[in-house]
Design a protein around this motif. Structure first.
Motif, PDB file in Angstrom:
ATOM      1  N   PRO A   1     -35.629 -13.538  33.273  1.00 23.31           N
ATOM      2  CA  PRO A   1     -36.699 -12.919  34.016  1.00 23.31           C
ATOM      3  C   PRO A   1     -37.984 -13.672  34.216  1.00 23.31           C
TER       4      PRO A   1
ATOM      5  N   ARG B   1     -29.341  -7.065  25.706  1.00 23.60           N
ATOM      6  CA  ARG B   1     -28.330  -7.632  26.441  1.00 23.60           C
ATOM      7  C   ARG B   1     -27.091  -8.186  25.748  1.00 23.60           C
TER       8      ARG B   1
ATOM      9  N   GLU C   1     -38.971  -6.253  29.704  1.00 23.75           N
ATOM     10  CA  GLU C   1     -38.307  -4.880  29.778  1.00 23.75           C
ATOM     11  C   GLU C   1     -36.810  -4.920  30.279  1.00 23.75           C
TER      12      GLU C   1
ATOM     13  N   VAL D   1     -35.041 -10.605  26.459  1.00 24.53           N
ATOM     14  CA  VAL D   1     -34.492  -9.090  26.686  1.00 24.53           C
ATOM     15  C   VAL D   1     -33.930  -8.482  25.782  1.00 24.53           C
TER      16      VAL D   1
ATOM     17  N   LYS E   1     -33.460  -4.448  32.015  1.00 27.70           N
ATOM     18  CA  LYS E   1     -33.273  -3.752  33.370  1.00 27.70           C
ATOM     19  C   LYS E   1     -31.530  -4.175  33.465  1.00 27.70           C
ATOM     20  N   LYS E   2     -30.820  -3.401  34.100  1.00 28.68           N
ATOM     21  CA  LYS E   2     -29.389  -3.495  34.146  1.00 28.68           C
ATOM     22  C   LYS E   2     -28.925  -4.791  34.733  1.00 28.68           C
ATOM     23  N   GLU E   3     -29.843  -5.237  36.069  1.00 30.98           N
ATOM     24  CA  GLU E   3     -29.260  -6.534  36.682  1.00 30.98           C
ATOM     25  C   GLU E   3     -29.580  -7.651  35.915  1.00 30.98           C
TER      26      GLU E   3
END
Length: 377
Positions: free
Chosen positions: A278, A352, A291, A349, A293-295
């Protein structure tokens, strides 16, 4: 009479020669482990977590015994664990870690003595919560280092004395150690460690070491220590790499630059994330948290063959580099055994699914392990 002439018989000699050749061919087997394949180029190591140290993770322990000849504790020797309360030391897990290393004849690295992160809350403040004085913090450093290193004097052969004191741009990290003591905290830490065990090797360890600014900052710091007569034996280059950063060329420049200081170079904390970052400037700062995030978690259900192939190639490139400079590198250490335990699953993150190590979640060797064993690099 010559004893050879006395028993000479052409047929008998041919029989002996055939036996020798057969014997050689029988013993000429390919290595079945990373440590045998790497041989005497450098130590090949891994970090141990609590489940492995306690003996619960038997699958990982089997891999460690087969493939590695060096170990470092992932967390159980950090100051917040070893001295959670001032003057009250807890060596239970650290002792078990050292015993595991001794029982399996592994090179043991102590990690880490002085680090701004994962330090106990009391270390930097007085009873009122205010920053302690310079003299108080120095004494707390001295007491901690003397107690920990002294306990394992002659047993632990190498220590990560200071961890992550330099920022990516080459300037000093404004940690509490730096703010209260100044840059001298590094010199003092190395001096205290040397006092506690004059025979132990002493290392500086940091991430993003392939970056030009970090490289130059660390070189300047080490030169300053050397000019002051401070013992420093090695520099650990944390190998938290991604699929495209750092470049092989930049990593090589740092290996050469650090080696030219006359110290050992170690590749520490090696892992390879296949996930998007990120923030590309995150380095390996454990304090960062982004944070979910799915991507940012594209391979939750498994790694595509194409990515797996690229990952294997990326690891091959780095091991080629390590072999090329094996006269400079004393140790290469993976930051964990299997993908399931890796910190990459929750940093930067949380939640994951990453695939950064040499053994997968089922403890099966990935293709790169076979490549290294067969020297297909």
């Amino acid at each position: 009479m010559n004893r050879f002439k006395k028993i000479y018989n052409p047929g008998f000699l041919a029989f002996l020669l055939l036996g020798v050749l057969c014997s050689c061919s029988k013993t000429e087997v390919k290595p079945v482990s990373l440590k045998l394949a790497v041989g005497d180029r450098f130590y090949i190591g891994t970090a141990l977590n609590s489940a492995q140290i306690d003996g619960a993770d038997t699958s990982a322990i089997k891999i460690i015994k087969q493939h590695f000849n060096a170990v470092v504790a992932e967390n159980v020797m950090k100051s917040e664990v070893v001295q959670p309360v001032e003057g009250e030391f807890d060596f239970d897990m650290a002792d078990k870690f050292v015993r595991f290393g001794l029982d399996n004849k592994l090179f043991i690295t102590g990690h880490t003595l002085i680090w701004h992160s994962q330090a106990p809350n009391w270390l930097f403040v007085d009873k009122q919560g205010n920053d302690v004085s310079r003299d108080v913090l120095i004494e707390r450093m001295r007491s901690h280092i003397h107690t920990v290193v002294g306990r394992y004097k002659g047993i632990i052969k190498g220590w990560d004395v200071v961890n992550e004191a330099i920022l990516d741009d080459g300037t000093w990290r404004k940690s509490k150690f730096y703010e209260i003591i100044g840059a001298d905290f590094v010199k003092l830490a190395f001096e205290f460690a040397h006092e506690a065990d004059p025979e132990a090797e002493l290392y500086y360890n940091d991430y993003s070491m392939a970056k030009k600014g970090k490289r130059e900052g660390v070189v300047a710091m080490v030169k300053s220590l050397q000019e002051q007569g401070v013992r420093i034996d090695g520099i650990g280059m944390q190998g938290h790499i991604s699929m495209d950063d750092p470049t092989i060329e930049d990593f090589e420049k740092s290996i050469v630059a650090f080696s030219e200081l006359g110290v050992q170079v170690m590749v520490t904390e090696l892992d390879l994330t296949v996930l998007p970052m990120p923030n590309m400037n995150a380095g390996a700062d454990i304090a960062l948290n982004f944070e979910f995030k799915k991507e940012l978690n594209p391979y939750a259900n498994g790694l595509p063959d194409s990515i797996n192939t690229k990952m294997t190639e990326r690891y091959q490139d780095f091991f080629r580099l390590f072999y090329k400079h094996s006269n400079k590198i004393s140790r290469v250490t993976l930051w964990g055994v299997s993908d399931a335990q890796s910190w990459r699953n929750y940093w930067p993150v949380n939640g994951r699914t990453d695939y950064p190590l040499l053994f997968d979640r089922e403890y099966k060797a990935k293709p790169i392990v076979e490549k290294i064993i067969n020297e297909d690099l």
